[in-house]
Design an enzyme around this catalytic site. Structure first.
Site, PDB file in Angstrom:
ATOM      1  N   CYS A  78      33.837-143.212 -15.756  1.00 45.42           N
ATOM      2  CA  CYS A  78      35.170-143.784 -15.919  1.00 45.42           C
ATOM      3  C   CYS A  78      35.057-145.284 -16.189  1.00 45.42           C
ATOM      4  O   CYS A  78      34.358-145.994 -15.476  1.00 45.42           O
ATOM      5  CB  CYS A  78      35.940-143.513 -14.628  1.00 45.42           C
ATOM      6  SG  CYS A  78      37.333-144.575 -14.329  1.00 45.42           S
ATOM      7  N   GLU A  79      35.741-145.738 -17.219  1.00 44.44           N
ATOM      8  CA  GLU A  79      35.662-147.156 -17.554  1.00 44.44           C
ATOM      9  C   GLU A  79      36.426-148.032 -16.565  1.00 44.44           C
ATOM     10  O   GLU A  79      36.237-149.245 -16.549  1.00 44.44           O
ATOM     11  CB  GLU A  79      36.166-147.408 -18.967  1.00 44.44           C
ATOM     12  CG  GLU A  79      37.636-147.202 -19.184  1.00 44.44           C
ATOM     13  CD  GLU A  79      38.055-147.422 -20.619  1.00 44.44           C
ATOM     14  OE1 GLU A  79      39.188-147.870 -20.811  1.00 44.44           O
ATOM     15  OE2 GLU A  79      37.272-147.138 -21.543  1.00 44.44           O
ATOM     16  N   HIS A  80      37.252-147.450 -15.730  1.00 39.52           N
ATOM     17  CA  HIS A  80      38.022-148.240 -14.776  1.00 39.52           C
ATOM     18  C   HIS A  80      37.241-148.570 -13.505  1.00 39.52           C
ATOM     19  O   HIS A  80      37.437-149.636 -12.929  1.00 39.52           O
ATOM     20  CB  HIS A  80      39.314-147.510 -14.398  1.00 39.52           C
ATOM     21  CG  HIS A  80      40.190-147.254 -15.580  1.00 39.52           C
ATOM     22  ND1 HIS A  80      40.825-146.045 -15.786  1.00 39.52           N
ATOM     23  CD2 HIS A  80      40.512-148.032 -16.639  1.00 39.52           C
ATOM     24  CE1 HIS A  80      41.510-146.106 -16.915  1.00 39.52           C
ATOM     25  NE2 HIS A  80      41.335-147.292 -17.439  1.00 39.52           N
ATOM     26  N   HIS A  81      36.396-147.640 -13.046  1.00 41.08           N
ATOM     27  CA  HIS A  81      35.661-147.840 -11.795  1.00 41.08           C
ATOM     28  C   HIS A  81      34.159-147.652 -11.946  1.00 41.08           C
ATOM     29  O   HIS A  81      33.427-147.810 -10.973  1.00 41.08           O
ATOM     30  CB  HIS A  81      36.163-146.854 -10.723  1.00 41.08           C
ATOM     31  CG  HIS A  81      37.622-146.946 -10.471  1.00 41.08           C
ATOM     32  ND1 HIS A  81      38.530-146.077 -11.041  1.00 41.08           N
ATOM     33  CD2 HIS A  81      38.338-147.828  -9.736  1.00 41.08           C
ATOM     34  CE1 HIS A  81      39.743-146.413 -10.658  1.00 41.08           C
ATOM     35  NE2 HIS A  81      39.659-147.464  -9.868  1.00 41.08           N
ATOM     36  N   GLN A 119      38.988-139.746 -20.005  1.00 39.06           N
ATOM     37  CA  GLN A 119      38.862-138.376 -20.508  1.00 39.06           C
ATOM     38  C   GLN A 119      39.763-138.121 -21.716  1.00 39.06           C
ATOM     39  O   GLN A 119      39.366-137.433 -22.656  1.00 39.06           O
ATOM     40  CB  GLN A 119      39.174-137.386 -19.387  1.00 39.06           C
ATOM     41  CG  GLN A 119      39.001-135.938 -19.795  1.00 39.06           C
ATOM     42  CD  GLN A 119      39.203-134.998 -18.627  1.00 39.06           C
ATOM     43  OE1 GLN A 119      38.889-135.324 -17.484  1.00 39.06           O
ATOM     44  NE2 GLN A 119      39.730-133.820 -18.898  1.00 39.06           N
ATOM     45  N   HIS A 147      36.906-136.039 -11.327  1.00 37.02           N
ATOM     46  CA  HIS A 147      36.702-137.490 -11.390  1.00 37.02           C
ATOM     47  C   HIS A 147      36.402-138.036 -10.004  1.00 37.02           C
ATOM     48  O   HIS A 147      37.235-137.945  -9.098  1.00 37.02           O
ATOM     49  CB  HIS A 147      37.960-138.160 -11.952  1.00 37.02           C
ATOM     50  CG  HIS A 147      38.203-137.835 -13.388  1.00 37.02           C
ATOM     51  ND1 HIS A 147      37.994-138.741 -14.387  1.00 37.02           N
ATOM     52  CD2 HIS A 147      38.623-136.696 -13.988  1.00 37.02           C
ATOM     53  CE1 HIS A 147      38.290-138.184 -15.553  1.00 37.02           C
ATOM     54  NE2 HIS A 147      38.667-136.931 -15.334  1.00 37.02           N
ATOM     55  N   CYS A 149      36.255-141.033  -9.111  1.00 39.05           N
ATOM     56  CA  CYS A 149      37.123-142.156  -8.747  1.00 39.05           C
ATOM     57  C   CYS A 149      38.340-141.646  -7.974  1.00 39.05           C
ATOM     58  O   CYS A 149      38.883-142.372  -7.136  1.00 39.05           O
ATOM     59  CB  CYS A 149      37.545-142.958  -9.983  1.00 39.05           C
ATOM     60  SG  CYS A 149      38.401-142.014 -11.242  1.00 39.05           S
TER      61      CYS A 149
END
Length: 188
Positions: A78-81, A119, A147, A149
């Site tokens: 995940c690019e956020h976490h 995703q 996920h 995250c």
């Protein structure tokens, strides 16, 4: 050795920043291992989908039914976490005189999964690349992932799956074809 991304020194500083001692025996080799692992996990940036998809014109001249590969493993971050997400993809297409080697569909999924992702975008990227480089009549992609995250922090929704889909070409307006693809994607 450092070519791209975080090198050993960066991961050593990371360990220090979370309160660890990078010199303790269990962590001495961790910076090198993590740098190598991220090299593998981000290898998709160096891959060109056009090169991944080897197209054949022989063998599909008369074939006018869906070709579907199911249960393609998905491992991404995940690019956020930077947390992992993982699951399965189903990729299908309706040829227009050309086909690809079946293993190339797995390689295409892997090409986009080995990048920092969300995703939804990954699902669309897989479908659009297949449509662009193969030029089939239709493309369908369904991705189902867990996920970490969501599972390991925040809401801690353990075991939930996120399902995304992309339908291009004739799969959009043709309800019968779309229904057939989704039935194949669900079948065991």
């Amino acid at each position: 050795m450092r070519d791209k991304g975080f090198g050993r020194a960066d991961w050593r500083r990371f360990l220090e920043s979370i309160g660890e001692n990078p010199d303790r025996p269990g962590l001495q080799e961790t910076p090198a291992r993590v740098a190598k692992a991220w090299g593998a996990w981000s290898a998709g940036y160096a891959q060109d989908p056009a090169e991944v998809l080897k197209v054949f014109e022989d063998g599909a001249e008369q074939y006018n039914e869906l070709i579907v590969v199911k249960n393609i493993p998905v491992y991404s971050h995940c690019e956020h976490h930077l947390a992992p997400f993982f699951g399965k993809a189903t990729v299908g297409y309706l040829p227009a005189g050309k086909i690809v080697g079946l293993s190339k569909l797995t390689r295409l999924v892997d090409c986009f999964a080995r990048r920092l992702q969300v995703q939804e975008r990954m699902t669309t990227q897989i479908a659009e690349a297949l449509m662009e480089h193969l030029a089939p009549k239709a493309v369908g992609v369904v991705v189902s992932c867990r996920h970490l995250c969501m599972e390991s922090r925040g809401i801690r929704a353990i075991g939930e799956e996120t399902i995304t889909s992309a339908m291009l070409g004739e799969l959009q307006p043709n309800l019968a074809l779309r229904t057939e693809f989704l039935a194949l994607a669900r079948s065991t």
